[in-house]
Design a protein around this motif. Structure first.
Motif, PDB file in Angstrom:
ATOM      1  N   PRO A  30      -2.192  14.237  -2.813  1.00  0.00           N
ATOM      2  CA  PRO A  30      -1.801  12.998  -2.922  1.00  0.00           C
ATOM      3  C   PRO A  30      -1.651  12.509  -4.521  1.00  0.00           C
ATOM      4  CG  PRO A  30      -3.640  13.143  -1.542  1.00  0.00           C
ATOM      5  CD  PRO A  30      -3.346  14.730  -2.218  1.00  0.00           C
ATOM      6  N   ASP A  31      -2.186  13.072  -5.379  1.00  0.00           N
ATOM      7  CA  ASP A  31      -1.683  12.532  -6.665  1.00  0.00           C
ATOM      8  C   ASP A  31      -0.086  12.800  -7.360  1.00  0.00           C
ATOM      9  OD1 ASP A  31      -4.263  11.718  -7.261  1.00  0.00           O
ATOM     10  OD2 ASP A  31      -4.911  13.335  -8.619  1.00  0.00           O
ATOM     11  N   GLN A  33       2.189  13.079  -4.823  1.00  0.00           N
ATOM     12  CA  GLN A  33       3.072  12.259  -3.848  1.00  0.00           C
ATOM     13  C   GLN A  33       4.111  11.274  -4.550  1.00  0.00           C
ATOM     14  OE1 GLN A  33       3.864  13.319  -1.127  1.00  0.00           O
ATOM     15  NE2 GLN A  33       2.508  14.795  -0.692  1.00  0.00           N
ATOM     16  N   THR A  34       3.476  10.743  -5.799  1.00  0.00           N
ATOM     17  CA  THR A  34       4.153   9.412  -6.460  1.00  0.00           C
ATOM     18  C   THR A  34       5.854  10.023  -6.935  1.00  0.00           C
ATOM     19  OG1 THR A  34       3.181   9.994  -8.438  1.00  0.00           O
ATOM     20  CG2 THR A  34       2.337   8.131  -6.896  1.00  0.00           C
ATOM     21  N   TYR A  35       5.734  11.052  -7.525  1.00  0.00           N
ATOM     22  CA  TYR A  35       6.748  11.806  -7.809  1.00  0.00           C
ATOM     23  C   TYR A  35       7.755  12.137  -6.896  1.00  0.00           C
ATOM     24  CZ  TYR A  35       4.260  12.889 -12.233  1.00  0.00           C
ATOM     25  OH  TYR A  35       3.368  12.693 -13.260  1.00  0.00           O
ATOM     26  N   TRP A  36       7.342  12.519  -5.768  1.00  0.00           N
ATOM     27  CA  TRP A  36       8.157  13.121  -4.762  1.00  0.00           C
ATOM     28  C   TRP A  36       8.739  11.778  -4.012  1.00  0.00           C
ATOM     29  CZ3 TRP A  36       9.427  17.614  -3.181  1.00  0.00           C
ATOM     30  CH2 TRP A  36       8.991  18.648  -3.512  1.00  0.00           C
ATOM     31  N   GLU A  37       7.947  10.632  -3.979  1.00  0.00           N
ATOM     32  CA  GLU A  37       8.480   9.242  -3.551  1.00  0.00           C
ATOM     33  C   GLU A  37       9.555   8.824  -4.154  1.00  0.00           C
ATOM     34  OE1 GLU A  37       7.803   8.448  -0.336  1.00  0.00           O
ATOM     35  OE2 GLU A  37       8.689   6.561  -0.693  1.00  0.00           O
ATOM     36  N   LYS A  38       9.222   8.734  -5.632  1.00  0.00           N
ATOM     37  CA  LYS A  38      10.355   8.287  -6.448  1.00  0.00           C
ATOM     38  C   LYS A  38      11.526   9.070  -6.144  1.00  0.00           C
ATOM     39  CE  LYS A  38      10.844   6.798 -11.189  1.00  0.00           C
ATOM     40  NZ  LYS A  38      10.248   6.781 -12.327  1.00  0.00           N
ATOM     41  N   ILE A  39      11.778  10.197  -6.272  1.00  0.00           N
ATOM     42  CA  ILE A  39      12.925  11.004  -5.671  1.00  0.00           C
ATOM     43  C   ILE A  39      13.605  10.539  -4.409  1.00  0.00           C
ATOM     44  CG2 ILE A  39      14.164  13.274  -5.429  1.00  0.00           C
ATOM     45  CD1 ILE A  39      11.905  14.419  -7.080  1.00  0.00           C
ATOM     46  N   ARG A  40      12.664  10.351  -3.518  1.00  0.00           N
ATOM     47  CA  ARG A  40      13.070  10.146  -2.162  1.00  0.00           C
ATOM     48  C   ARG A  40      13.728   8.866  -2.029  1.00  0.00           C
ATOM     49  NH1 ARG A  40       8.359  13.452  -0.020  1.00  0.00           N
ATOM     50  NH2 ARG A  40       6.915  11.769  -0.340  1.00  0.00           N
ATOM     51  N   ALA A 339       6.474   6.938  -8.363  1.00  0.00           N
ATOM     52  CA  ALA A 339       6.898   5.855  -8.132  1.00  0.00           C
ATOM     53  C   ALA A 339       5.719   4.750  -8.118  1.00  0.00           C
ATOM     54  CB  ALA A 339       7.232   5.885  -6.541  1.00  0.00           C
ATOM     55  N   LYS A 340       5.984   3.493  -8.301  1.00  0.00           N
ATOM     56  CA  LYS A 340       4.779   2.644  -8.357  1.00  0.00           C
ATOM     57  C   LYS A 340       4.072   2.509  -6.965  1.00  0.00           C
ATOM     58  CE  LYS A 340       6.110  -0.651 -11.888  1.00  0.00           C
ATOM     59  NZ  LYS A 340       7.364  -1.221 -12.162  1.00  0.00           N
ATOM     60  N   THR A 341       2.887   2.447  -6.852  1.00  0.00           N
ATOM     61  CA  THR A 341       2.061   2.429  -5.810  1.00  0.00           C
ATOM     62  C   THR A 341       1.418   0.896  -5.755  1.00  0.00           C
ATOM     63  OG1 THR A 341       0.376   3.468  -6.755  1.00  0.00           O
ATOM     64  CG2 THR A 341       1.640   4.973  -5.235  1.00  0.00           C
ATOM     65  N   SER A 342       1.210   0.233  -4.504  1.00  0.00           N
ATOM     66  CA  SER A 342       0.738  -0.979  -4.324  1.00  0.00           C
ATOM     67  C   SER A 342      -0.721  -0.958  -4.559  1.00  0.00           C
ATOM     68  CB  SER A 342       1.134  -1.835  -3.217  1.00  0.00           C
ATOM     69  OG  SER A 342       0.572  -1.283  -1.955  1.00  0.00           O
ATOM     70  N   LYS A 343      -1.238  -1.801  -5.756  1.00  0.00           N
ATOM     71  CA  LYS A 343      -2.656  -1.566  -6.002  1.00  0.00           C
ATOM     72  C   LYS A 343      -3.643  -2.613  -5.105  1.00  0.00           C
ATOM     73  CE  LYS A 343      -4.669  -3.046  -9.963  1.00  0.00           C
ATOM     74  NZ  LYS A 343      -5.186  -3.916 -10.543  1.00  0.00           N
ATOM     75  N   PRO A 344      -4.281  -2.191  -4.411  1.00  0.00           N
ATOM     76  CA  PRO A 344      -5.179  -3.040  -3.344  1.00  0.00           C
ATOM     77  C   PRO A 344      -5.703  -4.256  -4.322  1.00  0.00           C
ATOM     78  CG  PRO A 344      -6.700  -0.937  -4.041  1.00  0.00           C
ATOM     79  CD  PRO A 344      -5.358  -0.579  -4.510  1.00  0.00           C
ATOM     80  N   LYS A 345      -5.761  -5.301  -3.497  1.00  0.00           N
ATOM     81  CA  LYS A 345      -5.773  -6.570  -4.145  1.00  0.00           C
ATOM     82  C   LYS A 345      -7.455  -7.090  -3.679  1.00  0.00           C
ATOM     83  CE  LYS A 345      -2.040  -8.511  -5.777  1.00  0.00           C
ATOM     84  NZ  LYS A 345      -1.685  -7.419  -6.420  1.00  0.00           N
ATOM     85  N   VAL A 346      -7.901  -6.571  -2.489  1.00  0.00           N
ATOM     86  CA  VAL A 346      -9.068  -6.994  -2.139  1.00  0.00           C
ATOM     87  C   VAL A 346      -9.871  -5.679  -1.484  1.00  0.00           C
ATOM     88  CG1 VAL A 346     -10.122  -7.898   0.049  1.00  0.00           C
ATOM     89  CG2 VAL A 346      -7.893  -8.791  -0.775  1.00  0.00           C
ATOM     90  N   PHE A 347     -11.465  -5.615  -2.192  1.00  0.00           N
ATOM     91  CA  PHE A 347     -12.110  -4.596  -1.618  1.00  0.00           C
ATOM     92  C   PHE A 347     -13.155  -5.232  -0.504  1.00  0.00           C
ATOM     93  CE2 PHE A 347     -15.868  -1.979  -1.750  1.00  0.00           C
ATOM     94  CZ  PHE A 347     -15.248  -0.517  -2.137  1.00  0.00           C
TER      95      PHE A 347
END
Ligand code: HAM
Length: 446
Positions: A30-31, A33-40, A339-347
Motif C-alpha cells: 500500500p505505501d 501505491q501512490t507512485y503507481w497511481e501517479k503514473i497511472r 499521488a496525493k491521497t485524500s486525508k480522512p476528515k472524520v474519525f
C-alpha cells in the motif's frame, strides 16, 4: 511455484515452511501505491488529451504470435519467454510485451474500418524470464501507446511528445532521447550486406553471441554491450548513411518536427532495439541523470510491416512502451512524491458491541455522502481510538458510547475548536457536512 524456505526447528517432523514471492517478482505494498497511481493518472490524462482509447488484452497469448512478431531469434522470445502448454495441448506464453497483442486485437476486431490512425493505449504486467537485478524484473508493468494506420512522420514525433509529456507530468524531466532510423524493406537488405561483410572480416573479435547473430540478426550486434563487440562496432557502417530516399525523407522530417517542438535528441547510430518488427524510426528514453546508467525508461518505433505479417492489410504503425517499475524507482531516487491521497476528515470512535454495530451504518452513510472516514473497529479502548484520531489530524471525531447507542445518538467532537454536540443518528450526516463546511470556511478566512 512459490519458493519455499524450510527452517529447521530442531524437530524433524515440524519443519516451518515460509512462502515467498517467486524470484524476480514482487509485491507492491500500500505505501508504494501512490507512485503507481501517479503514473497511472498521468497516463490516463495524456491518453485522453491525445485521443488514445484504452485497450486491455489477455496476459496469455499463443507462443506463435510472439515468435512471428517480436521475433524467434530475439532474446525476449528465445531466452526470456514464459511458455507452457494448456491442458488441451495448446502452446501459450505469458506476454513479454504488448505490441503483438495490440496488433492481433486490431486485426481480430476489424479496427481497420475505424478512422485512421487508430490510437490505443494499455497498461499492465509483462513477463520476461531474464536475470533479475535492479530495474529488471521477471514480472514488470508497462504502459504503451500505439498509433495504427498512418505513415506520416508527424505521428512518430507526436508519439515521442506523448511519452515525454507523461514523464514530465510525473516529475521526470531530464530525459535523454536517443533516436535512429534502421531503414525499410528497400534499403535495409543492402545495408545488412554491408554490415555483415564489415563484421565478417572481424568475426574473431566478436563475442560468441554475436558470432551467431551474424547469421540470425546482424543488426543486433550493433547494440551488444560486450566491450570487444563495442570496439568492433565503433567503425561499422551506419544505417542512416544508407537509407533509401523515402526513409531519408521520413527521418529528416521527424528530426525537423522534434526541433520545432524543442525536443532535444541525440542520433545513436547503434540503436537498433531488441525486437524484430521495427522499420525506419527507432528511439529510446534514458534518464539523463541516471548515475548507474544502463536502464532505459522506455522505447519504441515504427512497425510498418507488422499488421500485414499477421494477416492484416498493409498498415503502417508507430508506438512506444515504458517500464512503470523503472519509473517508480526513478521517482523515488529523485525524491518525487507519489499521488496525493485524500486525508480522512472524520474519525469514528465507538465503545461496546452495540455501538460498534451501529457505527457500521454511520460509516456507510458518511461514505455515501463522499466524506472520507477513518475508524478502528478492531480496537475497544476509547483512549486508543482518540489517540489514533489525533494522529490522523481529523477535523471531527464521532463518538458512540454505550449510552449513545441506546439513545440512537452520536457525539460530534470538533477537534479544531474543542466543542462537542450530541445529534441523533438520523441527522448525523447532515450535521457532519455542515460542520466540515464551517471548518473549511474558517480555515480559508485564516
Ligand atoms: P521494450 O524496449 O522491450 O519495448 O520495453 C519497453 C520498456 O519496458 C523498457 O524500456 C523498460 O523500461 C521496460 N522493461 C523491459 N523489460 C523490463 C524488465 N525486465 N523489468 C523492468 N522493466 C522492463 C517494448 O516492449 C515494445 N513493445 C515497445 C513498443 C511499443 N514499440 C512499439 N510500440
Amino acid at each position: 511455484m512459490a519458493k519455499l524456505n524450510q527452517t529447521n526447528t530442531g524437530n524433524p517432523s515440524k519443519k516451518k515452511i515460509k512462502f515467498q514471492t517467486v524470484r524476480g517478482m514482487r509485491d507492491i505494498l500500500p505505501d508504494e501505491q501512490t507512485y503507481w497511481e501517479k503514473i497511472r493518472k498521468a497516463v490516463r490524462k495524456i491518453a485522453f488529451d491525445y485521443n488514445y482509447g484504452r485497450i486491455d488484452t489477455p496476459m496469455v497469448e499463443t507462443v506463435d504470435l510472439f515468435e512471428r512478431t517480436t521475433g524467434k531469434d530475439t532474446d525476449v522470445v528465445e531466452k526470456e519467454m514464459y511458455k507452457f502448454e494448456t491442458q488441451s495441448g495448446k502452446k501459450v506464453s505469458l506476454r513479454p510485451e504488448g505490441t503483438p497483442s495490440i496488433v492481433r486485437a486490431y486485426i481480430e476486431h476489424g479496427m481497420r474500418t475505424k478512422p485512421s490512425p487508430v490510437k490505443l493505449f494499455y497498461m499492465g504486467p509483462m513477463f520476461r524470464h531474464d536475470r533479475p537485478q535492479k530495474g529488471r524484473y521477471r514480472q514488470f508493468s508497462q504502459f504503451g501507446f500505439e498509433a495504427i494506420g498512418e505513415q506520416d512522420p508527424i505521428l512518430d514525433a507526436q508519439i515521442i511528445q506523448t511519452a515525454l509529456r507523461i514523464f514530465s507530468s510525473i516529475g521526470i524531466n531530464k530525459i535523454d532521447l536517443q533516436i535512429n532510423s534502421i531503414g525499410c524493406k528497400e534499403c535495409r537488405p543492402n545495408y545488412n550486406k554491408l554490415l555483415v561483410s564489415y563484421l565478417k572480416n572481424r568475426k574473431q573479435s566478436l563475442c560468441m553471441n554475436c558470432k551467431n547473430r551474424l547469421k540470425t540478426n546482424p543488426l543486433r550486434i550493433l547494440d551488444c554491450k560486450e566491450e570487444k563487440c563495442t570496439q568492433v562496432v565503433e567503425q561499422a557502417p551506419q544505417s542512416v548513411d544508407h537509407l533509401c530516399p523515402d526513409c531519408k525523407k521520413h527521418f529528416t522530417y521527424l528530426l525537423e518536427c522534434l526541433d520545432e517542438l524543442a525536443i532535444a535528441y541525440s542520433i545513436n547510430p547503434h540503436l537498433v532495439r531488441g525486437l524484430d518488427y521495427y522499420t525506419k524510426t527507432v528511439f529510446e528514453f534514458w534518464a539523463s541523470d541516471d548515475k548507474e546508467g544502463r536502464i532505459a525508461l522506455g522505447g519504441g518505433g515504427r512497425y510498418d510491416y507488422l499488421i500485414e505479417k499477421l494477416g492484416g492489410k498493409k498498415t503502417p504503425a508507430v508506438g512506444f512502451a515504458a517500464g512503470m517499475d523503472r519509473l517508480v524507482d526513478a521517482m523515488k531516487e529523485k525524491g518525487i512524491k507519489g499521488a496525493k491521497t485524500s486525508k480522512p476528515k472524520v474519525f469514528l470512535a465507538q465503545l461496546g458491541d452495540l455501538a460498534k454495530m451501529k457505527s457500521l451504518s454511520i460509516f456507510q452513510g458518511l461514505e455515501k455522502a463522499g466524506i472520507t472516514v477513518a475508524e478502528s473497529f478492531g480496537r475497544g479502548n476509547l483512549k486508543a481510538q482518540l489517540k489514533k484520531a489525533d494522529q490522523l489530524g481529523v477535523d471531527l471525531v464521532l463518538i458512540m458510547g454505550q449510552r449513545e447507542s441506546l439513545d440512537e445518538t452520536v457525539i460530534i467532537k470538533d477537534m479544531t475548536g474543542g466543542n462537542q454536540e450530541v445529534v441523533t443518528l438520523k441527522k448525523v450526516v447532515v450535521e457532519v457536512k455542515k460542520k466540515l463546511e464551517k471548518i473549511k470556511k474558517e480555515v480559508r478566512v485564516k
